[in-house]
Each structure stands twice: as C-alpha cells, then as structure tokens.
Design an enzyme around this catalytic site. Structure first.
Site, short mmCIF file in Angstrom:
data_model
loop_
_atom_site.label_atom_id
_atom_site.label_comp_id
_atom_site.label_asym_id
_atom_site.label_seq_id
_atom_site.Cartn_x
_atom_site.Cartn_y
_atom_site.Cartn_z
N GLU A 140 39.75 23.79 -12.12
CA GLU A 140 39.40 23.10 -13.37
C GLU A 140 37.92 22.68 -13.40
OE1 GLU A 140 42.66 20.43 -14.92
OE2 GLU A 140 43.29 20.64 -12.85
N ASN A 184 49.06 12.51 -16.20
CA ASN A 184 47.69 12.97 -15.94
C ASN A 184 46.84 11.75 -15.67
OD1 ASN A 184 45.08 14.02 -16.04
ND2 ASN A 184 45.66 15.60 -17.50
N ARG A 224 47.32 9.58 -19.01
CA ARG A 224 48.10 10.14 -20.12
C ARG A 224 49.47 10.54 -19.59
NH1 ARG A 224 45.69 15.16 -21.32
NH2 ARG A 224 47.75 16.03 -20.96
N SER A 284 45.85 21.21 -16.31
CA SER A 284 45.39 22.02 -17.44
C SER A 284 46.29 23.22 -17.72
CB SER A 284 43.94 22.50 -17.22
OG SER A 284 43.06 21.40 -17.20
N GLY A 290 41.18 14.94 -19.59
CA GLY A 290 39.92 15.48 -20.07
C GLY A 290 39.22 14.55 -21.05
N GLU A 337 55.02 15.28 -17.54
CA GLU A 337 54.07 15.06 -16.44
C GLU A 337 53.13 13.92 -16.77
OE1 GLU A 337 52.27 19.11 -16.63
OE2 GLU A 337 50.38 18.02 -16.70
N TYR A 378 42.01 24.09 -24.69
CA TYR A 378 40.55 24.04 -24.60
C TYR A 378 39.80 25.04 -25.46
CZ TYR A 378 41.70 21.27 -20.52
OH TYR A 378 42.21 20.31 -19.67
N ASP A 399 52.76 12.90 -20.74
CA ASP A 399 53.23 13.91 -21.69
C ASP A 399 54.75 13.94 -21.70
OD1 ASP A 399 50.56 14.51 -21.96
OD2 ASP A 399 50.64 16.24 -20.60
#
Length: 317
Positions: free
Chosen positions: A22, A272, A255, A150, A276, A270, A216, A257
C-alpha cells in the site's frame, strides 16, 4: 473543539510510504496530511519509512509522529513498537490494537468472543479446504489474505474453480487465508474520531465489491452520506462500530466496515486502524458531514498524540 497552540506540538514527523503493498496510497495520504499540518502552521516534515526510518526518527529531533503508513511494517504494530522504544508519541492505535486490526482472522475471533456479529468463515490452509469452505459457507464466497489492507488480494468466488484460484491468489500474498460467507445487503462504513462516532457512509459500487479500483481509482463508486437509514438504526450501528473498535483495543481514530443484510442484521467485516486520507477516502468524507473540515480533522488526529487517545479522546465536535 479548541486546539492548543501549534508550537506545543513541536517538530512533527509525518510517516508515509514504507515498503508495503500500500506504499503509493500511503504516500498520497501522507502528503495530504503533511500539507494540512503545514497550512495549520505545524512544524511538520515528511519521513519516508522506506529508507533508514529508525535512524531518521532517532536523529531528526522530532517531538512526535503522525503515522500515515498503510499495510505491513507500519499499520500492524511493528512501527508502533519501534516508536514506543524510541519514546516518540504517535497518532492512532497502539501495538496491540494495530496488530489485531491488521489481522482479519484475529479480529474476527475477538469479535466472536465478545458476541459481536461477523460473517461465518473458514481458514483455508490448502486446496483441500476448497470443498470444506463451499460446504460450510455456500457460494459465492469472499477469499481474503488475513494481513493486507485496501482490499489487496481479495476475490469474490462464484464457483469451485474460481474459489481455488482465489485461494492461490491470496496464498501468494499471505500465509493466512480466510474464506468468508457472502452477505447480501448494503455496505456501510463508520469512522471513529476519539470517542466521537461520525455519520455512517453507505457504499455503492458497480464492481463485484468495494475493491481496490473502486476505492482509489473509479469515479463510479457512490458514497451516500447521509446514509439514508433512520436515526435509531444509524445510532444502533454506530454503537456497534464503537464496541467493535473498543474490544479490538483500537484507539485514536479509525474505521469499522460492516454489511447490513436484507433482513436488517448487521455483520462486522473489518477494522481499519490507519484509514486513508486521500481525496477518495472515507474518514474525511464522514468528518465533513459532521462539520469537520479536512485540516481540522488532521489536527484533531494529531491531538491524540498529545493527550493519549486511550484516556478518553477528543471531546465533542
């Protein structure tokens, strides 16, 4: 929120780049953070973790670190441990929360141990686990390397041949591969800033799922914020996300999800711990909906390195 004088932050290293898969996303995130800090008057400097990073941090005269590394060796507790040894305060989760957050399998096990909902799964150690996964989970099935972010290496498999190929793809990246049951429904993400839970975002993509390209590159991904849920349901999902964040020992910002099935049942997907901060990123999007502009968001994250996010966060918006 009232910010302290920028001089109190001292010289700040913005860690970015590194050596993970990443790297390019990290460079984009780090550059955006660096520019925001400079606009705010913070004495911030770029440090690329690809080259002699420990020496650069040790000899750079830094007061603290804004960590914007994504992936392995930056988001998985290793860099956090190094910063602890160097005595440098840093943003985001500590060693344990970072290590757990980067390991999808261990995160699921912690959630299950705490009676939190997550899709059923099978650990795939070899091709022999292909029929086992199909029998337990039913097709389609998501195949994921346990330690990548990602959506790198993730495949949605619709038949046995595709599942075997998906396992090989993930196994090339990671020794630990999990197969996860498909949840038909809507995908949401919940950003957390200190103890504040930001508005949910509902993700909608024409892709098979919210993959790397959808995250992205593509301009076809739709981000719904407000998410369209009634207030009571959104608050319930926000509380679930914060609980999932806490039991994984995550802190500072991050974050969570999740999928919400067609029958309304939520499933945690998951966590994070270093999301990003690019122009496509979700935390800045949710913060803006909450009335927090990007530069202020960056400063609030930096503030966590001053107060210790584990002590209770940042206060209200």
């Amino acid at each position: 929120m009232t910010f302290r004088s920028v001089e109190e932050y001292g010289k700040v290293a913005v860690l970015m780049g590194g050596t993970s898969a990443e790297r390019e996303i990290s460079l984009k995130s780090g550059q955006a953070v660096l520019e925001a800090l400079l606009r705010k008057g913070v004495d911030a400097h770029k440090v690329d973790a690809a080259d002699s990073v420990i020496a650069a941090l040790q000899n750079g005269g830094y007061s603290r670190v804004f960590n914007m590394l994504h992936g392995r060796m930056g988001e998985d507790g290793i860099m956090q441990g190094a910063l602890e040894l160097l005595g440098l305060p840093y943003t985001g989760s500590g060693v344990l929360g970072s290590a757990l957050g980067m390991n999808k399998l261990r995160t699921k096990e912690v959630w299950i141990a705490n009676d939190l909902p997550t899709p059923p799964y099978v650990v795939m150690r070899s091709r022999a686990d292909v029929p086992v996964a199909i029998e337990k989970l039913k097709l389609p099935i998501f195949v994921k390397p346990a330690h990548e972010g990602s959506s790198i290496g993730i495949t949605k498999a619709g038949d046995e041949a595709a599942l075997e190929k998906a396992w090989m793809t993930a196994n090339d990246i990671d020794d630990t591969v999990i197969a996860e049951g498909f949840i038909k429904g809507a995908e949401y993400t919940c950003a957390i800033l200190g103890r504040d839970v930001l508005p949910l975002i509902r993700l909608e993509t024409p892709h098979e799922f919210y993959d790397f390209h959808a995250k992205y590159v593509a301009n076809t991904t739709k981000y719904h914020c407000p998410c369209g849920l009634d207030e009571e349901t959104e608050k319930s999902l926000q509380a679930l996300a914060l609980r999932a964040f806490d039991v994984a020992d995550a802190r500072g910002w991050g974050r969570v999800d999740m999928m919400v099935a067609e029958n309304g049942k939520p499933y945690l997907i998951e966590i994070n711990t270093l999301p990003g901060m690019t122009d496509h990123s979700l935390v800045p999007m949710a913060a803006k909906q909450a009335g927090i502009e990007f530069d202020d968001l960056v400063l609030r994250i930096l503030e966590s390195s001053m107060t210790g996010a584990s002590e209770g966060g940042f206060g209200g918006c």
